[in-house]
Write a protein that holds these residues in place. Structure first.
Motif: not given
Lengths: 127, 188
Positions: A45-55
């Motif tokens: 449960l992090p405070d924020l997610v940085l999400m790459d799209m091409s995974l």
């Protein structure tokens, strides 16, 4: 300390961005594909997610849809990161449930502004 | 590469496959990012001269990025229109139109193409399943997408694995490779 989950399959991108964020005082955890990103978000449960799209395994759009569909993780802000910068990318990311969108190469001050804007309403001290 | 576009949006720019643009931007982003990070560290350590040089590396990276943006644009490879119902021309027809309307996608490794276009492939596959396979109506579409996604991952990995002629021949007959291969040949 603000906890950020960085979901990124490219090792150098992962290393570079996590180190830069840690230098700014954030606690960064890492996931290397969309599925492990969803699992780690649910577990930590992090405070924020940085999400790459091409995974691999599960792409960032589907991973975000799952995060936003699950009650425990739907409140976590997600910032989409992509190197494509193509027309429609931003809309597509927002449609998937991302709260904001940024393009690679990452301009750290710009990304930090977006992170803080999304965390501003959580009442957490930053970073 | 195609001829430069005529007047209008993107005029004068050449088209490159999106995956190639992506692959150009990625290491550039790393050069810029590491240079900026090292410059910050140098500044903190009092190494102003070193920091200035590192900023120059970052600035050069941004200049290359600008040149890419000025001179190239990506061939369309994204699903930005509703998926039409299959019309008897096969499920690949609509996908092909969405990936590269009116022109070839260029010389891209098939495995890379699959990875870069995973979303539109899955979207097309889902549309096909919904409209052409009655049994899909009773299935969990998320599970179906997961399954198709896993298959794409396996296919891309397989394409990246060098295999000998006999292994390819066996695979062509529907037999799983036995893990041994003779002299490797290009798998793509």
């Amino acid at each position: 300390m603000t906890r950020i989950l960085l979901v990124e399959d490219n090792e150098m991108n992962r290393d570079m961005l996590s180190r830069r964020l840690e230098r700014k005082g954030y606690q960064v955890t890492l996931a290397v594909d969309g599925l492990s990103g969803v699992e780690m978000a649910a577990a930590h449960l992090p405070d924020l997610v940085l999400m790459d799209m091409s995974l691999p395994v599960l792409d960032g759009w589907e991973a975000t849809r799952r995060l936003k569909a699950a009650l425990p993780t739907r409140h976590i802000p997600v910032i989409a990161l992509t190197a494509h910068a193509m027309a429609g990318d931003r809309e597509k990311a927002l449609e998937a449930g991302c709260d904001d969108y940024d393009t690679k190469p990452i301009e750290l001050p710009r990304l930090l502004e977006k992170i803080e804007a999304l965390l501003g309403g959580t009442g957490k001290d930053s970073p | 590469m195609t001829d430069p576009l005529p007047a209008g949006e993107g005029a004068g720019r050449h088209a490159l496959p999106a995956v190639l643009l992506h692959d150009l931007r990625t290491p550039l982003g790393q050069i810029i990012g590491y240079a900026e990070m090292l410059a910050e560290q140098a500044e903190e350590a009092g190494g102003e001269g070193q920091a200035a040089d590192l900023h120059k590396i970052g600035a050069a990276g941004y200049r290359i990025l600008e040149l890419i943006e000025e001179h190239f644009h990506a061939l369309p490879t994204r699903a930005d229109e509703p998926v039409p119902s299959p019309n008897g021309r096969g499920p690949g027809h609509a996908l092909q139109r969405r990936l590269a309307p009116g022109r070839a996608p260029g010389a891209v490794r098939l495995a890379d193409f699959i990875v870069a276009n995973r979303e539109p492939i899955l979207a097309e596959w889902e549309a096909f399943a919904r409209t052409c396979t009655p049994a899909s109506g009773a299935m969990d579409i998320v599970a179906l997408r997961d399954h198709a996604n896993e298959m794409l991952t396996v296919i891309a990995a397989d394409l990246r694995t060098p295999q000998g002629g006999s292994a390819q021949s066996e695979k062509g007959k529907g037999k799983a490779p036995d893990g041994e291969s003779d002299a490797p040949t290009a798998a793509e």
